[in-house]
Structure formats: C-alpha cells, structure tokens
Design an enzyme around this catalytic site. Structure first.
Site, PDB file in Angstrom:
ATOM      1  N   CYS A   2       0.778  -1.235   0.021  1.00  9.32           N
ATOM      2  CA  CYS A   2       0.070  -0.259  -0.051  1.00  9.32           C
ATOM      3  C   CYS A   2       0.798   1.316   0.032  1.00  9.32           C
ATOM      4  O   CYS A   2       1.836   1.153   0.620  1.00  9.32           O
ATOM      5  CB  CYS A   2      -0.901   0.052   1.198  1.00  9.32           C
ATOM      6  SG  CYS A   2      -1.861  -1.293   1.299  1.00  9.32           S
ATOM      7  N   ARG A  27       5.060   0.384  -6.326  1.00  6.86           N
ATOM      8  CA  ARG A  27       4.772  -0.359  -4.986  1.00  6.86           C
ATOM      9  C   ARG A  27       3.953  -1.836  -5.045  1.00  6.86           C
ATOM     10  O   ARG A  27       4.154  -2.641  -4.417  1.00  6.86           O
ATOM     11  CB  ARG A  27       4.287   0.169  -3.700  1.00  6.86           C
ATOM     12  CG  ARG A  27       5.572   1.424  -3.631  1.00  6.86           C
ATOM     13  CD  ARG A  27       4.650   2.485  -2.334  1.00  6.86           C
ATOM     14  NE  ARG A  27       4.717   1.887  -1.218  1.00  6.86           N
ATOM     15  CZ  ARG A  27       5.560   1.750  -0.121  1.00  6.86           C
ATOM     16  NH1 ARG A  27       6.745   2.322  -0.395  1.00  6.86           N
ATOM     17  NH2 ARG A  27       5.290   1.168   0.775  1.00  6.86           N
ATOM     18  N   TRP A  74      -2.884  -2.646  -1.645  1.00 10.33           N
ATOM     19  CA  TRP A  74      -2.473  -4.139  -1.935  1.00 10.33           C
ATOM     20  C   TRP A  74      -3.405  -4.972  -0.979  1.00 10.33           C
ATOM     21  O   TRP A  74      -2.924  -4.821   0.079  1.00 10.33           O
ATOM     22  CB  TRP A  74      -0.948  -4.056  -1.858  1.00 10.33           C
ATOM     23  CG  TRP A  74      -0.410  -5.249  -2.330  1.00 10.33           C
ATOM     24  CD1 TRP A  74      -0.175  -5.669  -3.708  1.00 10.33           C
ATOM     25  CD2 TRP A  74      -0.046  -6.423  -1.713  1.00 10.33           C
ATOM     26  NE1 TRP A  74       0.554  -6.816  -3.745  1.00 10.33           N
ATOM     27  CE2 TRP A  74       0.663  -7.484  -2.770  1.00 10.33           C
ATOM     28  CE3 TRP A  74       0.053  -7.016  -0.348  1.00 10.33           C
ATOM     29  CZ2 TRP A  74       1.154  -8.713  -2.133  1.00 10.33           C
ATOM     30  CZ3 TRP A  74       0.489  -8.260   0.159  1.00 10.33           C
ATOM     31  CH2 TRP A  74       0.666  -9.072  -0.929  1.00 10.33           C
ATOM     32  N   ASN A  98      -1.145   1.683   5.754  1.00  9.39           N
ATOM     33  CA  ASN A  98      -0.390   0.977   5.059  1.00  9.39           C
ATOM     34  C   ASN A  98       0.076   0.193   6.139  1.00  9.39           C
ATOM     35  O   ASN A  98       0.681   0.515   7.347  1.00  9.39           O
ATOM     36  CB  ASN A  98       0.694   1.604   4.492  1.00  9.39           C
ATOM     37  CG  ASN A  98       2.041   0.663   4.000  1.00  9.39           C
ATOM     38  OD1 ASN A  98       1.760  -0.574   3.832  1.00  9.39           O
ATOM     39  ND2 ASN A  98       2.957   1.221   3.686  1.00  9.39           N
ATOM     40  N   GLY A  99      -0.111  -1.323   6.158  1.00 13.11           N
ATOM     41  CA  GLY A  99       0.227  -2.219   7.222  1.00 13.11           C
ATOM     42  C   GLY A  99      -0.923  -3.093   7.511  1.00 13.11           C
ATOM     43  O   GLY A  99      -1.911  -3.180   6.647  1.00 13.11           O
ATOM     44  N   GLU A 485      18.183 -16.819  -9.125  1.00 14.95           N
ATOM     45  CA  GLU A 485      17.757 -15.500  -9.508  1.00 14.95           C
ATOM     46  C   GLU A 485      17.304 -15.065 -10.679  1.00 14.95           C
ATOM     47  O   GLU A 485      16.282 -14.537 -10.976  1.00 14.95           O
ATOM     48  CB  GLU A 485      19.299 -14.358  -9.284  1.00 14.95           C
ATOM     49  CG  GLU A 485      18.852 -13.013  -9.383  1.00 14.95           C
ATOM     50  CD  GLU A 485      17.915 -12.362  -9.109  1.00 14.95           C
ATOM     51  OE1 GLU A 485      17.265 -12.711  -8.144  1.00 14.95           O
ATOM     52  OE2 GLU A 485      17.559 -11.168  -9.192  1.00 14.95           O
ATOM     53  N   LYS A 489      13.333 -14.229 -11.412  1.00 15.56           N
ATOM     54  CA  LYS A 489      13.076 -13.052 -12.450  1.00 15.56           C
ATOM     55  C   LYS A 489      12.126 -13.324 -13.754  1.00 15.56           C
ATOM     56  O   LYS A 489      11.062 -12.906 -13.774  1.00 15.56           O
ATOM     57  CB  LYS A 489      14.490 -12.713 -13.237  1.00 15.56           C
ATOM     58  CG  LYS A 489      14.932 -11.247 -13.360  1.00 15.56           C
ATOM     59  CD  LYS A 489      15.181 -10.509 -12.215  1.00 15.56           C
ATOM     60  CE  LYS A 489      14.554 -10.400 -10.895  1.00 15.56           C
ATOM     61  NZ  LYS A 489      15.262  -9.926  -9.939  1.00 15.56           N
ATOM     62  N   GLU A 492       8.890 -14.132 -12.158  1.00 17.43           N
ATOM     63  CA  GLU A 492       7.904 -12.988 -11.302  1.00 17.43           C
ATOM     64  C   GLU A 492       7.371 -11.890 -12.397  1.00 17.43           C
ATOM     65  O   GLU A 492       6.151 -11.191 -12.261  1.00 17.43           O
ATOM     66  CB  GLU A 492       8.508 -12.190 -10.370  1.00 17.43           C
ATOM     67  CG  GLU A 492       9.550 -11.010 -10.788  1.00 17.43           C
ATOM     68  CD  GLU A 492      10.437 -10.547  -9.542  1.00 17.43           C
ATOM     69  OE1 GLU A 492       9.726  -9.908  -8.736  1.00 17.43           O
ATOM     70  OE2 GLU A 492      11.557 -10.413  -9.664  1.00 17.43           O
ATOM     71  N   HIS A 508      19.548 -35.476  -8.948  1.00 19.28           N
ATOM     72  CA  HIS A 508      18.998 -35.996  -7.807  1.00 19.28           C
ATOM     73  C   HIS A 508      17.380 -35.737  -7.795  1.00 19.28           C
ATOM     74  O   HIS A 508      16.605 -35.492  -6.911  1.00 19.28           O
ATOM     75  CB  HIS A 508      19.722 -35.317  -6.672  1.00 19.28           C
ATOM     76  CG  HIS A 508      21.229 -35.676  -6.442  1.00 19.28           C
ATOM     77  ND1 HIS A 508      21.422 -36.954  -5.921  1.00 19.28           N
ATOM     78  CD2 HIS A 508      22.115 -34.781  -6.785  1.00 19.28           C
ATOM     79  CE1 HIS A 508      22.891 -36.944  -6.044  1.00 19.28           C
ATOM     80  NE2 HIS A 508      23.156 -35.961  -6.504  1.00 19.28           N
ATOM     81  N   LYS A 608       6.624  -3.924  -4.809  1.00 20.01           N
ATOM     82  CA  LYS A 608       8.067  -3.511  -4.662  1.00 20.01           C
ATOM     83  C   LYS A 608       8.575  -3.464  -3.149  1.00 20.01           C
ATOM     84  O   LYS A 608       9.682  -4.145  -3.163  1.00 20.01           O
ATOM     85  CB  LYS A 608       8.253  -2.168  -5.241  1.00 20.01           C
ATOM     86  CG  LYS A 608       9.792  -1.557  -5.294  1.00 20.01           C
ATOM     87  CD  LYS A 608      10.580  -2.331  -6.152  1.00 20.01           C
ATOM     88  CE  LYS A 608      11.872  -2.002  -6.443  1.00 20.01           C
ATOM     89  NZ  LYS A 608      12.798  -3.285  -7.161  1.00 20.01           N
TER      90      LYS A 608
END
Ligand code: AGP
Length: 613
Positions: A2, A27, A74, A98-99, A485, A489, A492, A508, A608
């Site tokens: 948020c 964000r 969000w 926000n939170g 990574e 990437k 996402e 394995h 973000k």
C-alpha cells in the site's frame, strides 16, 4: 505494498495526490482512492485497478480540496473491491493505512457492540471508527488519535483527516514507512519520498511510534504526548532519475543503468587499487572482533547474500551463514557472540528482514551478547539503515521496477567491498590479492556494457520461450544463486514457472522434468566448474532438453550444436562473474515478459516494498 500520499496546502492538492499515487504505483496495488475535505464535507473517490481509473473518476466528479489523503491498496484483508479500497470513513473522519492491524477482529467486535457498522472487510476500517469514537470525549483530533494508537497491534502508517479540522493532517508511523515532505506554506506525507519529489526535496523522517500533526505552516511530532524534534533533510535525488526516460519500462532502464550504478557504488570505497582509508572506518573495531557473519534477507537480496557466503569463506576464511528472513525470524536461531549480522535489502523496509533484525538485537541484548549489525541498502533513510550499527549504501539510484536488477548487482559489488574491508582489518587477505580484485571491480562496468551488446541476441532467444510453461536454470558455485535469481526473475515478470538448481543436483530429481519441451538455461563462465557443468549439459541434451547457454567467449562451448543456443559473454574474472551473468538472465526475463504482454514493471500480485508479512 500500500502507498499513502496526503497533504495540507492553500492550493488544491487533488492533482498532487493523483501524481503522488502514480509515483507509488511501483509498490504494487490493486485499487486506489482519495478523500478531500471541502466545505465541511469529506469527498471521496475510490476505484478498483489502476490509478488512471481513479484519475478519470476524479476528473468526472471534479472533487477538489486543499486537505486530503490518498492511497493505493494492496489487498491483505478483503478482496480488491471499491468498498475495501481506502480511504475508510467513519462519521467525519477519513483514514488511509499501510500495514496490518493484527488485533482488528477483537477491535471490530467491540466497535460493533457499540453500534458501529462496517462497510468493508478491511482491518483499516476499525481505525476510522476508533478515532470517531474517541472524538466523543477527546478534546481534539490529535488527542483522539493519541488515544487510539495504543489500542492498535501490528504495523501501520496512517493518514487521518476530519471535516472539523480543515487545516490539519494527522499521521502516525509504527512499523510501516512514512515520510513528511516539507514545503513552503504546505506540507505532505507519503510512504516514499519519491512520490513527493516533484514538489519538495526537503524531508522529515519519522521514527517508529511518532505521531505528527501537519498544518500548512507547522509540523509537530509527538512521542508519548510530548513534542520531539525531527531534523529536516535535504535530498539531492531528482525527479528525472526516477522517471522512465526514453525506455519502454523502468526495468529495462534499470538494467541499462547497471554499469553506472556499480561505478557509483564502488567509487565511494575505492582509491585506485586500494580501499579508501575512510571506508567503513568506524566499523573497524567491530570487524576486528567478529568471528562469523550471519546474513538475513529476502528474495533477490537473499540471492546476493548466498553469493557473498562463497566470497567470505573463500577469500577471507570467515564462516558465513545466509538465511531467508521469513524463516529466520520464526525459529530460535542461536545468537553467537562476535557475530556480524548483515541485513541486505534494496528498500530497507522489508517487514521480515526488519523483524529478524529487531528480534536478533533484542535477544542479544537480553543475553548480554556482543554482536554487530550492518545493513547493505539502497535507501539511505530507511529503517534498516537507521537501526543497524553500520551501513553500506548501494548507490544504484531509485529502483522502480518490481523486479530487482541494479539493486542486486550493486548489492554484490557492495558485498565484495565488505569482504575486502573485513579481510583487510583482520589481515586475512594479501594486499596484492585485494588490489587484483579491486582492479577487476573497476573493470566490471565495462564488461557489463559489453554484455549489454547481446541484447538483440537475447531478444531472439526469448522468442523461443514465449509459448513455454516451465523452465530450468542451472549453475554451479556462485552461478547457483544466479540460477535461482534467473528463475525468480522469469517467474515474477513473465509468469512462466521456473526453477533454479545447482547443476550438480540435476540427477537428484530435476532431470526427470527434462524433455523436448523443457528449456534449460545454463550459466557457464570460465571457472573451475566448467568441465563439470559441460557434463551436466550433456545429461540434459541426452534427454531431449533444449539448452540456452550464457557462456564465456573462451569456454569452448560450440554455438552450432543442435538444440543448443549460445550467447557468449565477455571474459570476466570468475570471482566477479555472478555480477556479469546477472545481466543476460535479466534481459531474457525482460524480453520474454514483454513478448507475453505482461505488466513488466508492476507484475500481478507483487509489491516492490514488502512492508507487511
Ligand atoms: C526481486 O525481483 C523481488 N521483487 C523481491 O524478491 C525482493 O528482492 C524482495 O522482496 C526483498 O526486497 P528488499 O531487497 O527491498 O528487502
């Protein structure tokens, strides 16, 4: 997560709020709203989806006012609907948050028993009702908020306005970021100073637990009811370095900014082929005493930590452990005397990393243990930087794309500087070796520039991924975290399922996945593991897998083999290869995402800065 923008001015602030929300879009959010006080009324607009939808609604309804709050939500409690979007109103009070209010259900039950009706499924609405209720007895809005805050458990940044206080914006910071933008005859709040850069470069950073009252001409900050001073800092960040410029996406711009970002990061620490005398000077005593390193981080920052572990142990023989913060914070790790705890974070506000840090500090203090804490971070004013003993900034400039790129490679550069510094303090590395690594570090921006020349070749490769549903990334040694990574990437931003593996793990389990339809990305720099990696490539090909190889130009890996696509990467020292091999995996993910038509800079469901758990 948020985002909050708010302000009190003489002029109408409607456009400032909308523009501010746009600058917070990075964000991550799923709905947006604003409330303005005008002629004794709260005027509110909320829309699901992009800020552009809210902007259109505001244009249509012509709402305007000089005191207001705005929000990008969000979703955590309740779906992304208009009713759940902020601001939430109770009587004449409007609130953005926000939170997470963890005890909201308990508070909601009490408020419902008092007759308050809830129109959303959010945790935030309790705050609006609580302030409204407190005002029945409190002498003013500020006191009402001061009475409500101790009842809230969790993390919250709040913006609160009331029709009876048309020149007053109350704000609270407890566990979620919030900054005050100081103007001339007007003042603002925001979750991120980036939102306010077009109107001011003077900021006041609130501390946890601060409650502030902003009017056009004053800012008062209170702790436990008493006023406290918070300094105003002037920033040199400009509006332009937070804009897309000629690039189609922030992510692409940020990929291309890496040579300069790394140059900036290393320049603060180096003088020729030596570390500057003043680099981390005040940490020297602490570094001399440490016996091991514990790195705590999330996501991409965790991958940077994984690479640093190789460096700490190989170069300066210092034991290093790395752990995901969301796991670390919920087990009972043994706190060991003389440990350096390193938080790695682009934002410096990631809830899990921050909680792990605070918990470690608390437990070490309770046991009387001597530990040192440090943050590697891209935001100088962040909570983590403020709450650790030492910090090392990655001077990458604002990173807006949700997918971390330049923040990651500058973290790697910063981590190498830290390894060299600790090695020097502890006499654990020869001066000649330090000088050689530094020479390689200086050379890295140029190697990255040359690697970026492969952009078109990588675009061509990406065309072969568009229809795929799965992908494997393989690497060995420090390329294993780069494989992780690369997979992170790709998933996402392109939403293709991808996994990263240490190539030696292939037999394995993951080898069972390899067939005609499984692209396998190989990271093949010129290092001691190259021959072993070549055997892993054979294993994949023998099972019909298609290889996409980012290989050193001298690796001897042929480009003309069937079902083997090779992009050659310029030669780089094997130590610093993870920095350079990040570039092709970033470009590959970027191009695949663009071809698949996803929202590259703001991928679905992601934020973000992950300021809640
Ligand atoms: C990276 O592309 C991600 N968006 C994510 O994994 C990120 O690195 C993670 O959320 C940690 O963020 P931080 O570096 O700000 O702490």
């Amino acid at each position: 997560m948020c985002g909050i923008v708010g302000g009190v001015a003489e002029r109408s602030i409607t456009n400032i709020l909308i523009e501010g929300l746009k600058r917070l879009e990075y964000r991550g959010y799923d709905s947006a709203g604003l409330a303005l006080i005008s002629q004794g009324q709260v005027l509110r607009e909320r829309r699901v989806g992009k800020v552009a939808n809210l902007e259109q609604a505001v244009l249509d309804s012509q709402v305007t006012g000089s005191l207001g709050i705005a929000h990008t939500r969000w979703a955590t409690h309740g779906k992304p609907t208009e009713n759940n979007a902020h601001p939430h109103i109770s009587g004449n009070v409007a609130v953005v948050h926000n939170g997470i209010i963890e005890n909201y259900q308990e508070l909601k039950d009490e408020l419902e028993a008092l007759g308050y009706m809830f129109s959303s499924q959010t945790d935030t609405e309790v705050v609006a009702h609580l302030v409204n209720h407190a005002l029945k007895t409190a002498p003013n809005l500020l006191v009402a908020v001061q009475q409500v805050v101790p009842q809230l458990k969790g993390a919250y940044a709040l913006g609160i306005i009331h029709t009876d206080y048309p020149d007053e914006l109350i704000t609270v910071r407890e566990g979620s970021p919030l900054v005050i933008g100081v103007g001339i005859g007007e003042n603002f709040i925001s979750s991120d100073q980036l939102a306010l850069l077009p109107i001011t470069n003077r900021f006041m950073y609130l501390e946890e637990g601060d409650i502030a009252r902003l009017t056009r001409d004053s800012i008062e900050v209170f702790v436990n009811g008493q006023t406290v001073e918070r300094p105003v800092k002037e920033l040199d960040a400009t509006v332009s370095n937070a804009s897309k410029g000629e690039y189609k996406h922030y992510m692409l711009k940020e990929i291309y900014e890496q040579p300069e970002a790394i140059q900036q990061t290393i320049s603060q620490a180096l003088n020729g082929n030596a570390l500057r005398e003043d680099f981390l000077k005040d940490a020297e005593l602490d570094f001399a005493n440490i016996q091991q390193v514990q790195i705590i981080a999330c996501g991409t920052s965790y991958h940077a930590g994984m690479i640093a572990k190789y460096w700490f142990e190989q170069l300066i023989n210092l034991p290093c452990h790395v752990e995901i913060a969301s796991e670390y914070r919920y087990r009972t790790p043994v706190i060991v005397n003389n440990t350096l705890y390193v938080c790695i974070s682009q934002s410096g506000e990631t809830a899990d990393t921050l909680a792990a840090l605070r918990d470690t500090q608390k437990r070490a203090a309770a046991k009387g243990l001597d530990i040192t804490t440090m943050t590697i971070c891209n935001v100088a004013t962040s909570s983590m930087v403020r709450e650790t003993n030492h910090s090392l900034l990655t001077l990458a400039g604002p990173e807006i794309g949700v997918a971390s790129t330049k923040a990651f490679t500058t973290q790697l550069a910063a981590l190498m500087l830290l390894v060299l510094k600790i090695g020097q303090v502890k006499n654990a590395i020869a001066a000649t070796e330090t000088a050689e690594i530094i020479a390689d570090l200086w050379h890295t921006p140029k190697v990255i520039l040359d690697t970026l020349q492969n952009d078109t070749a990588i675009l061509r490769l990406s065309e072969l991924f568009v229809e795929k549903n799965h992908c494997l990334f393989l690497g060995r040694g420090t390329q294993f975290p780069i494989a992780l990574e690369g997979a992170l990437k790709l998933k996402e931003i392109s939403y293709i399922h991808a996994e990263g593996y240490a190539a030696g793990e292939l037999k394995h389990g993951p080898l069972a996945l390899v067939d005609n339809d499984m692209p396998v990305v190989i990271l093949a720099p010129q290092d001691d593991m190259l021959d072993k990696l070549k055997s892993n490539m054979e294993e994949v090909q023998a099972r019909g897998g298609e290889l996409f190889v980012f290989a050193d130009e001298h690796s001897g890996i042929p480009a003309d083999k069937e079902r083997q696509h090779v992009v050659y990467v310029p030669q780089v020292s094997s130590l610093l290869a993870p920095i350079v091999y990040s570039i092709p995996v970033q470009l590959l993910s970027y191009h695949v995402a663009v071809l698949r038509g996803t929202d590259v800079d703001q991928p679905r469901n992601l934020a973000k800065s992950v300021t809640v758990e």
